[in-house]
Design a protein around this motif. Structure first.
Motif, mmCIF file in Angstrom:
data_model
loop_
_atom_site.group_PDB
_atom_site.id
_atom_site.type_symbol
_atom_site.label_atom_id
_atom_site.label_comp_id
_atom_site.label_asym_id
_atom_site.label_seq_id
_atom_site.Cartn_x
_atom_site.Cartn_y
_atom_site.Cartn_z
ATOM 1 N N PHE A 45 2.534 -6.370 -1.904
ATOM 2 C CA PHE A 45 2.706 -7.313 -3.002
ATOM 3 C C PHE A 45 3.673 -6.770 -4.053
ATOM 4 C CE2 PHE A 45 1.744 -9.392 -6.949
ATOM 5 C CZ PHE A 45 1.542 -10.697 -6.572
ATOM 6 N N GLU A 92 -4.310 3.103 -11.896
ATOM 7 C CA GLU A 92 -4.110 1.724 -11.446
ATOM 8 C C GLU A 92 -4.606 1.651 -10.007
ATOM 9 O OE1 GLU A 92 -1.024 -1.848 -10.617
ATOM 10 O OE2 GLU A 92 -0.280 0.189 -10.636
ATOM 11 N N MET A 136 -5.245 -0.756 -7.965
ATOM 12 C CA MET A 136 -4.720 -1.785 -7.045
ATOM 13 C C MET A 136 -3.220 -1.869 -7.306
ATOM 14 S SD MET A 136 -7.774 -4.555 -7.111
ATOM 15 C CE MET A 136 -8.458 -4.007 -8.645
ATOM 16 N N CYS A 137 -2.460 -0.930 -6.729
ATOM 17 C CA CYS A 137 -1.105 -0.658 -7.234
ATOM 18 C C CYS A 137 0.010 -1.393 -6.509
ATOM 19 C CB CYS A 137 -0.844 0.842 -7.206
ATOM 20 S SG CYS A 137 -0.734 1.500 -5.522
ATOM 21 N N VAL A 147 5.041 0.015 -8.678
ATOM 22 C CA VAL A 147 6.020 -0.155 -9.759
ATOM 23 C C VAL A 147 5.406 0.046 -11.155
ATOM 24 C CG1 VAL A 147 5.748 -2.694 -9.762
ATOM 25 C CG2 VAL A 147 7.815 -1.684 -10.708
ATOM 26 N N ASP A 187 -4.779 1.883 -3.472
ATOM 27 C CA ASP A 187 -4.715 0.553 -2.852
ATOM 28 C C ASP A 187 -5.440 0.650 -1.516
ATOM 29 O OD1 ASP A 187 -2.606 -1.991 -3.600
ATOM 30 O OD2 ASP A 187 -3.569 -2.047 -1.630
ATOM 31 N N LEU A 188 -5.947 -0.480 -1.057
ATOM 32 C CA LEU A 188 -6.638 -0.522 0.239
ATOM 33 C C LEU A 188 -5.661 -0.753 1.383
ATOM 34 C CD1 LEU A 188 -9.911 -2.640 0.277
ATOM 35 C CD2 LEU A 188 -9.570 -0.259 0.897
ATOM 36 N N ASN A 189 -4.451 -1.191 1.042
ATOM 37 C CA ASN A 189 -3.478 -1.563 2.064
ATOM 38 C C ASN A 189 -2.596 -0.346 2.409
ATOM 39 O OD1 ASN A 189 -1.264 -2.518 3.432
ATOM 40 N ND2 ASN A 189 -0.708 -4.083 1.932
ATOM 41 N N MET A 192 -7.695 3.860 -0.841
ATOM 42 C CA MET A 192 -9.125 3.811 -1.150
ATOM 43 C C MET A 192 -9.493 2.492 -1.828
ATOM 44 S SD MET A 192 -11.023 6.742 -3.345
ATOM 45 C CE MET A 192 -10.703 8.108 -2.260
ATOM 46 N N ASP A 193 -10.727 2.071 -1.650
ATOM 47 C CA ASP A 193 -11.218 0.898 -2.368
ATOM 48 C C ASP A 193 -11.216 1.192 -3.880
ATOM 49 O OD1 ASP A 193 -12.873 -1.701 -2.492
ATOM 50 O OD2 ASP A 193 -14.036 -0.249 -3.646
ATOM 51 N N ALA A 194 -10.827 0.196 -4.659
ATOM 52 C CA ALA A 194 -10.682 0.388 -6.110
ATOM 53 C C ALA A 194 -11.991 0.854 -6.757
ATOM 54 C CB ALA A 194 -10.220 -0.917 -6.752
ATOM 55 N N ASP A 202 -5.411 -5.101 -11.707
ATOM 56 C CA ASP A 202 -4.491 -6.214 -11.426
ATOM 57 C C ASP A 202 -4.766 -6.724 -10.005
ATOM 58 O OD1 ASP A 202 -2.282 -7.905 -11.802
ATOM 59 O OD2 ASP A 202 -0.926 -6.473 -10.859
ATOM 60 N N PRO A 203 -5.879 -7.452 -9.854
ATOM 61 C CA PRO A 203 -6.314 -7.820 -8.499
ATOM 62 C C PRO A 203 -5.728 -9.150 -8.047
ATOM 63 C CG PRO A 203 -7.975 -8.459 -10.086
ATOM 64 C CD PRO A 203 -6.796 -7.958 -10.881
ATOM 65 N N TYR A 204 -6.045 -9.537 -6.834
ATOM 66 C CA TYR A 204 -5.840 -10.919 -6.409
ATOM 67 C C TYR A 204 -7.051 -11.674 -6.946
ATOM 68 C CZ TYR A 204 -2.673 -9.101 -2.768
ATOM 69 O OH TYR A 204 -1.659 -8.494 -2.085
ATOM 70 N N PHE A 222 -14.755 -5.686 -10.256
ATOM 71 C CA PHE A 222 -14.328 -4.316 -10.572
ATOM 72 C C PHE A 222 -14.724 -3.901 -11.997
ATOM 73 C CE2 PHE A 222 -11.367 -6.359 -7.632
ATOM 74 C CZ PHE A 222 -11.545 -5.536 -6.516
HETATM 75 C C1 LIG Z 1 -1.784 -8.316 -7.300
HETATM 76 S S1 LIG Z 1 -1.559 -6.952 -6.253
HETATM 77 C C2 LIG Z 1 -1.201 -5.624 -7.337
HETATM 78 C C3 LIG Z 1 0.184 -5.625 -7.883
HETATM 79 C C4 LIG Z 1 0.533 -4.433 -8.730
HETATM 80 N N1 LIG Z 1 -0.523 -4.095 -9.641
HETATM 81 C C5 LIG Z 1 1.842 -4.679 -9.491
HETATM 82 O O1 LIG Z 1 1.875 -4.607 -10.730
HETATM 83 O O2 LIG Z 1 2.854 -4.978 -8.842
HETATM 84 C C6 LIG Z 1 -3.193 -6.574 -5.755
HETATM 85 C C7 LIG Z 1 -3.287 -5.340 -4.875
HETATM 86 O O3 LIG Z 1 -4.679 -5.012 -4.741
HETATM 87 C C8 LIG Z 1 -4.908 -4.488 -3.460
HETATM 88 N N2 LIG Z 1 -6.363 -4.615 -3.240
HETATM 89 C C9 LIG Z 1 -7.091 -5.735 -3.051
HETATM 90 N N3 LIG Z 1 -8.416 -5.436 -2.989
HETATM 91 C C10 LIG Z 1 -8.525 -4.099 -3.195
HETATM 92 C C11 LIG Z 1 -9.623 -3.192 -3.278
HETATM 93 N N4 LIG Z 1 -10.883 -3.610 -3.154
HETATM 94 N N5 LIG Z 1 -9.360 -1.896 -3.498
HETATM 95 C C12 LIG Z 1 -8.077 -1.445 -3.632
HETATM 96 N N6 LIG Z 1 -6.997 -2.264 -3.564
HETATM 97 C C13 LIG Z 1 -7.204 -3.568 -3.339
HETATM 98 C C14 LIG Z 1 -4.010 -5.316 -2.553
HETATM 99 O O4 LIG Z 1 -3.745 -4.620 -1.346
HETATM 100 C C15 LIG Z 1 -2.767 -5.504 -3.453
HETATM 101 O O5 LIG Z 1 -1.814 -4.506 -3.202
#
Ligand SMILES: C[S@@+](CC[C@H](N)C(=O)[O-])C[C@H]1O[C@@H](n2cnc3c(N)ncnc32)[C@H](O)[C@@H]1O
Ligand SMILES: [Zn+2]
Length: 395
Positions: A40, A71, A73-74, A78, A96-98, A123-125, A145-147, A153
């Motif tokens: 993302f 952060e 969920m990074c 950036v 990040d989990l991805n 790792m999970d946030a 900064d999640p989806y 969280f």
């Molecule tokens: C909206 S994006 C973050 C964008 C980033 N913060 C930025 O400023 O560009 C959300 C991110 O959260 C990650 N994510 C979703 N659920 C998560 C979890 N439970 N633990 C860690 N990361 C997670 C996704 O893989 C994604 O990369």
């Protein structure tokens, strides 16, 4: 380094990063293509990241200790990279989990020569933040900064921040927060939304309210220092203070907004229990109840003055809308919760709408205060009530 997905170089603020190159199919909306990308990265969210940089610049100025931020969920990394380059954060933990997000963030950190300052965890946030909940390991700043909703969280975010630290939350689940799915809002935020012209402000106050209640569980007070709505998300920065007193003080700013759909009269009622009459004092209609939600100030004027000065002094390439947003927030902070949409009032009165600037002047010359609001281009905040506004419009 090569990736299994196409990438391109992007410059944002002082960061030079690789971001996924979008593979747009014919007529596909950009948002859709972005959600299909391996990692993302949304350039529209620069405004969101700019406000994070300014907040960390402020924190950095206040302390002589090394500044530690997280952060969890990074995405592309950036934000964390900018926080180190532009606000001089000393230690940044990204997660990040991805796995693709982690590889891309690692490459981006290397390209910006920040290996000394940034650690990255797949790792999970919640796990990442809970590892840091021990008093010796907490952060000065945690950015969520999640989806969708930050609610899952909240607890770990609050547990992983130091006394007098700051937490930042983005919520993009505007449908529940604005009343399209009120039960989802009740589940996520413990409050009832209002499907009204000022639903974006109610959304913001519900997110703050949920955070204040979660913080109170841990005997912490949460005080919003900067909050706003933009591009279909709400963003809040809260200053956290340990102790039963700050927690109680924050809870005392909670309450309800009671709204009459027929004539647009609204009442702000502070307190844990709703004691207000549910009948409109002007037209007798049954009123809708929104909340519990935060009813206090949504920005801290001194903090805002400080970061406005920083935007003017610093050489960062800020998103063009930033200064206007901060200026409007400063003005509207003086007004009570909720705002009016001029076109909605005129339509209720069966008259044609008029220039917002002229109407604001008219309200002011009648002795009330009135301010534009960042929530809505055709919106304004005022201490005049709906009957007083209607009389002014009919003049
Ligand atoms: C909206 S994006 C973050 C964008 C980033 N913060 C930025 O400023 O560009 C959300 C991110 O959260 C990650 N994510 C979703 N659920 C998560 C979890 N439970 N633990 C860690 N990361 C997670 C996704 O893989 C994604 O990369
Ligand atoms: Zn009414």
């Amino acid at each position: 380094m090569s990736f299994w997905f196409p990438v391109e170089e992007v410059i944002e603020g002082k960061a030079k990063i690789l971001a996924p190159k979008l593979n747009l199919t014919i007529n596909e909306p950009l948002d859709h293509a972005r959600s299909r990308a391996a990692v993302f990265y949304n350039p529209i969210m620069q405004l969101n990241r700019d406000t994070a940089v300014l907040t960390l610049m402020h924190l950095k100025e206040k302390t002589t200790q090394p500044l530690k931020a997280c952060e969890p969920m990074c995405g592309s990394g950036v934000r964390g990279i900018r926080l180190v380059l532009e606000a001089r954060v000393d230690q940044m933990v990204l997660g990040d989990l991805n796995p693709s997000a982690i590889s891309l963030s690692e490459e981006n950190v290397r390209r910006n020569n920040l290996n000394q300052h940034i650690r990255i965890r797949l790792m999970d946030a919640n796990i990442l933040m809970n590892i840091h909940s021990n008093p010796m390991n907490r952060f000065d700043y945690v950015d969520i900064d999640p989806y969708g909703s930050p609610s899952p969280f909240l607890d770990s975010t609050i547990r992983s921040v130091k006394d007098e630290g700051i937490i930042a939350l983005t919520a993009t689940d505007m449908a529940p927060l604005c009343g399209v799915s009120p039960l989802a809002c009740l589940r996520k935020y413990g409050g009832k939304p209002l499907r009204v012209a000022y639903s974006h402000e109610v959304a913001l106050r519900l997110v703050i309210g949920a955070t204040v209640r979660s913080a109170a569980i841990h005997e912490m007070g949460a005080k919003p220092i900067l909050s706003y709505y933009s591009d279909h998300y709400v963003r809040v920065y809260l200053s956290m203070k340990y102790g039963a007193k700050p927690a109680d003080a924050a809870l005392s700013e909670m309450g309800y907004i009671v709204h009459c759909q027929k004539c647009l009269y609204r009442e702000v009622v502070k307190g844990a229990y709703l004691k207000a009459s549910r009948d409109c004092i002007f037209c007798g209609n049954k009123m809708m109840v929104g909340g519990p939600m935060w009813l206090g100030e949504i920005v801290d004027s001194m903090f805002l003055d400080n970061i406005i000065k920083k935007t003017l002094k610093s050489d960062v390439n800020w998103e063009p809308r930033l200064i206007q947003l901060l200026d409007t927030l400063k003005q509207e902070n003086q007004a009570p919760p909720s705002y009016y949409n001029l076109d909605e009032i005129c339509s209720k009165l069966g008259i044609s709408s008029e220039s917002l600037d002229k109407f604001i002047d008219k309200i002011r010359s009648s002795g009330f205060n009135a301010y534009k609001t960042h929530f809505d281009d055709r919106g304004f905040k005022t201490n005049a009530n709906i009957q007083q506004l209607a009389s002014l419009l009919k003049l």
